[in-house]
Design an enzyme around this catalytic site. Sequence first.
Site: not given
Length: 447
Positions: A104, A171-172, A414
């Site tokens: 993702d 996962e995020e 990020h």
Amino acid sequence: MRRTIIAALLTAATTPIIAAPAAAAPDYQAQIKADYDRDLGKLWDQLHRNPELSFREVKTAAAVAAEFRKIPGMQVTEKVGQTGVVGVLKNGAGPTVLIRADMDGLPVQEKSGLPNASTVRQVGVDGVETPVMHACGHDTHVVGLIATARRLAAMKDRWQGTVVFVGQPAEERIAGAKAMVADGLYTRFPKPDYALAYHVDASMETGKVAASESIQYSSSDSIDIVVPGVGAHGASPNTGKDPVYMGSQIVVALQGLISRERAPLLPGVITVGSFHSGLKHNIITDEAKLQVTVRANDEKTRAQLVSGIKRVAEGVGVMNGMPKDKLPVVTVIEGTPTTINDAPLAKRLNAVLVNTLGAANVVPFEQMGMGAEDFAYFVQPDTGVKGYYFAVGGTPRSALDAARNGGPAVASHHSPLFKIAPEPVVVTGATAMTAAALDLLKPGAAQ
């Protein structure tokens, strides 16, 4: 992978690196590089241009499944844990090794300056449309997974057993691994003896890898706090109860949990990442919403911080005279335990990587922040699965040296400016992963 910088530098136990002659590159490393040059580089470009949010990785999962189906003997199952993909490759009797890559992207508008920068927007599971970016390098993880699968399939004469290749969603949101396990990952498919994964690290030099022999990543909990208020005119605050004021008190008071209740030698972080309330300058609204991330390196501290947040939030409501039915509401919406490498396995595979990549390229692991990983759900103690997770450098030495000498900073994970060098990440990561799998699956080896 979520990252929050802490002041302390934590150095986990790692295998001492002994000076040794440079290792000869394994033959499959050149083949991985050739695959990247031929078509996997194009696949990375496609994935980077078209990132997808957590549990919305429909096109990414389809691409992974399509690549898996090109491999002779691979049994492919889609929609495991919503959008997850599982490929099973069997090669006689032997151990079972799971190799995982997360798929993702993040709700970030890309400003990397790359020619293939994402312009995609997507509606997430929360119903909100946002820009989407691979701001954590999961596109390189996916390509590395496929590269590893190709090499192991081409070298069946060198191993025996079963490999389970996993394209993991979300996962995020630290939710995808848990969803896949709940959907029968360890019952519908061969249960692994070992689970392996890696993550690109923008702060590390390309060609380098690092793995702890204990804790690799912190725990993470995402917490929503809803603060009820009583609406009023901004010029007459005494006629209402201001949720912005109460929310602000909560934000400040939460740091008391870190500075005055957490044991000072036990890492912990509480960060308020979002605070929303109201629509106009002169209106006291009737609600504020906070979003909080909590990090710890042990379950006792984790539980202490989460329970403390509930106590502080409710206490602020009481202090401001709110009735019991209108106290702040604290909800843990997602979380993951710490990611702990199995010590004997990590020691063994760290030595394998030294032999494969050369001692100079296997560097001591240092926990520089409190990033988290839901890979932890694959290797919880009650599963009996031994885990090994390693980091792969993503930034060329020239860029790191320039940053140290006052040049442009290397963007963190990020960040909208995040960018890594995809080719060396894929080649190094897939080479290391292939070496680890071959060692665990070598015929006649004592497991």
